[in-house]
Design an enzyme around this catalytic site. Sequence first.
Site, PDB file in Angstrom:
ATOM      1  N   ASP A  68     -40.348  61.485 -15.454  1.00  0.00           N
ATOM      2  CA  ASP A  68     -41.011  61.171 -14.486  1.00  0.00           C
ATOM      3  C   ASP A  68     -40.475  59.784 -13.733  1.00  0.00           C
ATOM      4  OD1 ASP A  68     -42.238  59.288 -16.379  1.00  0.00           O
ATOM      5  OD2 ASP A  68     -44.027  60.713 -16.333  1.00  0.00           O
ATOM      6  N   ASP A 145     -56.686  60.611 -20.916  1.00  0.00           N
ATOM      7  CA  ASP A 145     -57.196  61.660 -20.464  1.00  0.00           C
ATOM      8  C   ASP A 145     -56.534  62.718 -20.461  1.00  0.00           C
ATOM      9  OD1 ASP A 145     -54.923  61.409 -18.936  1.00  0.00           O
ATOM     10  OD2 ASP A 145     -56.196  61.100 -17.056  1.00  0.00           O
ATOM     11  N   HIS A 147     -53.244  63.421 -20.305  1.00  0.00           N
ATOM     12  CA  HIS A 147     -52.174  63.767 -19.445  1.00  0.00           C
ATOM     13  C   HIS A 147     -50.717  63.665 -20.085  1.00  0.00           C
ATOM     14  CE1 HIS A 147     -51.805  59.294 -18.425  1.00  0.00           C
ATOM     15  NE2 HIS A 147     -50.447  59.411 -18.637  1.00  0.00           N
ATOM     16  N   GLU A 152     -51.707  64.852 -14.565  1.00  0.00           N
ATOM     17  CA  GLU A 152     -52.999  64.653 -14.680  1.00  0.00           C
ATOM     18  C   GLU A 152     -53.828  65.879 -15.107  1.00  0.00           C
ATOM     19  OE1 GLU A 152     -53.513  61.743 -14.915  1.00  0.00           O
ATOM     20  OE2 GLU A 152     -52.290  60.337 -13.470  1.00  0.00           O
TER      21      GLU A 152
END
Length: 270
Positions: A68, A145, A147, A152
Amino acid sequence: MPEIIIVKNEAEAGEIYGRCVADLIKAKPDAVLGLATGSSPLAAYQALAKIVKDEAIDVSGVRGFALDEYIGLPLTHPESYHATIHRTVVEPLGLDPAKVHVPGDVLNGTPLEDGDKIALAGPAYDRAIEAAGGIDVQILGIGTDGHVGFNEPGSSLASGTRVKTLAEQTRIDNARFFDNDINQVPTHCITQGIGTIMKARHLVLLAFGAGKAEAIEETVEGGVSAFCPASALQMHPHATIIVDEEAASRLRHKDYYRYAYTHKPAWQGI
């Protein structure tokens, strides 16, 4: 079901990853590595670099693709993933920079408003990975979380490389790389999708510390859900999750995972 390896510390995890990748490069000198940023992979890269040096492994043919990149940061920004990958992977391992790619390379700070250019970058990156023959080993971290990459919660589990809006929690987590100022953290990114990541032949996810325990519990022992993107690893034919004791603390079956790894034949590797 991924293989779960519980280790004492990041250094031990790094040695496991380093040996896996070093053996791959020996067998396949033009291996394609999937690269991640963040703090979790650092010990793994350091261990691999030491093995490469100690065993004089030729890495001139090795290729790499990062997961990314932030939208809007120039390549020269110290926290761009182009710069980070060069600093933490390319230089220590002695890789050819021309053979290591980041999804934002063609954007180089292109503003979010330039939608036509940004929209084309994702599909082009997926085509480049396919043209290289696909990823042999993809290293992954995991967010608090759940990800992976910048996928996400709520991301499609079939997604390809595309532009995403960063969750507030991710920006808070990453503010430590931007002088603890969330206002400096970009709001958008370009990331390999879960569908792209799942095409890699081997996935290795690393997680350390109590802050990752809930995410690891959901990833390993929860249901497969877009609201915990890492849970897609349950569906991969060759996935390895390496965690320390704190990150494994909420796993209900950790005694079994230890038993299985302890009794695994050495010739199987990871």
